[in-house]
Design a protein around this motif. Sequence first.
Motif, PDB file in Angstrom:
ATOM      1  N   THR A 259      36.974  29.377  12.225  1.00  0.00           N
ATOM      2  CA  THR A 259      38.156  28.513  12.302  1.00  0.00           C
ATOM      3  C   THR A 259      39.324  29.249  12.944  1.00  0.00           C
ATOM      4  O   THR A 259      40.054  28.682  13.774  1.00  0.00           O
TER       5      THR A 259
ATOM      6  N   LEU B 192      41.231  28.107  16.328  1.00  0.00           N
ATOM      7  CA  LEU B 192      42.681  27.923  16.408  1.00  0.00           C
ATOM      8  C   LEU B 192      43.267  28.746  17.553  1.00  0.00           C
ATOM      9  O   LEU B 192      44.173  28.298  18.261  1.00  0.00           O
TER      10      LEU B 192
ATOM     11  N   TYR C 107      45.228  27.093  20.643  1.00  0.00           N
ATOM     12  CA  TYR C 107      46.661  27.374  20.782  1.00  0.00           C
ATOM     13  C   TYR C 107      46.868  28.839  21.178  1.00  0.00           C
ATOM     14  O   TYR C 107      47.422  29.633  20.411  1.00  0.00           O
TER      15      TYR C 107
ATOM     16  N   ILE D 298      50.544  30.109  15.293  1.00  0.00           N
ATOM     17  CA  ILE D 298      49.845  28.960  14.709  1.00  0.00           C
ATOM     18  C   ILE D 298      50.577  28.560  13.434  1.00  0.00           C
ATOM     19  O   ILE D 298      50.668  29.332  12.480  1.00  0.00           O
TER      20      ILE D 298
ATOM     21  N   ALA E 247      47.326  24.358  11.807  1.00  0.00           N
ATOM     22  CA  ALA E 247      46.158  24.760  11.030  1.00  0.00           C
ATOM     23  C   ALA E 247      45.604  23.584  10.234  1.00  0.00           C
ATOM     24  O   ALA E 247      44.391  23.353  10.192  1.00  0.00           O
TER      25      ALA E 247
ATOM     26  N   ASN F 285      43.175  21.217  11.850  1.00  0.00           N
ATOM     27  CA  ASN F 285      41.925  21.745  12.397  1.00  0.00           C
ATOM     28  C   ASN F 285      41.077  22.470  11.352  1.00  0.00           C
ATOM     29  O   ASN F 285      40.302  23.367  11.681  1.00  0.00           O
TER      30      ASN F 285
END
Length: 334
Positions: A181, A185, A189, A194, A199, A202
């Motif tokens: 994950t 991310l 991005y 972030i 977050a 996603n």
Amino acid sequence: MIKISADQISRNLGSSYYLLLGSDPYLQYYAQTQLKDAFKKLGFDEQLDFNINNQTDWANIYDSCQAMSLFSSKTLICLDVGEGGLNAGITTRLNTLSEVLAPDVALIICLNKITKLQENANWYKTLSNKLVIVNCTTPDTLQLPQWIKNHLQQKQITIESEAIELLCYYYEGNLLALTQTIEQLNLLYPNQTITYNLAENNINDSSIFTAYHLIDAMVSLKTKRTTHILQQLKINDFEPLILLRIIQRELILIINLKKALQQKSLKQVFDEYKIWQHKRTIYANYLNRFDIKNLFNLLAKLTEIEISLKYDNQIQIWNAMSSLSMQFMGLDKC
């Protein structure tokens, strides 16, 4: 002997022997990969992997430790003991192995756990002067935030602290999904911080818990965490009867602690029942809050749920478990 965490491997290269200790699949894979790549750069072109069990051909392993390869003068041997763990037979074989290792042979041993008694084995003592022990145990709820920060720093990724809390909540116990994950991310991005919202959009709840996580949460009176763990145990098809048995054993322990306190001091009782030091405050708070009658009522309810489960497989078992957990924490749930 040096003891390090898995993310410190790059700063602790150069030894011939490594013990990867812990059952986290991501950390075991990460540590093995890092070490094998490092040994490859040092000229250990022959790398042999062996899964260790009762059928292992140890003669082949011994030969690999002694014979000069036609293709390489340096050999790396990786022994994966797996979930079976050490037994007397494997320990004897490892003792022999430690005596026949050639100077140009490096060794990685992957092991879920080792006891103090097993640390007295000849192989452990023989290798100890050059042994690096790599902690591959899954970070607990207190360790996870710092683990994520260290991982982000290595990857040069910037994430808001609130987003880190979110990742901890949804990926506890599942470092593989967590790191995937984080990578996703970063791809979505790049070159930006972030945020919590980015977050949140996603992530999926991929946390993995055991029944013992549930016990700790209930004894600590953490309602939100208890509910979350129960939800994940249900999603992951944890066997309800096994869960009931574990809760029953914990409840009987607490009842025995409460009864013993009528005649002995708290320290005497904790020493007698071998309660770990870091859990004594939690147990003390729980014992002060609930009387013996509450505990026996809880045990009676647990018994009712177990009887219902045996005679009616269609029972709403997880609803009953939720109600039981709330009662365990003094929050009766109808």
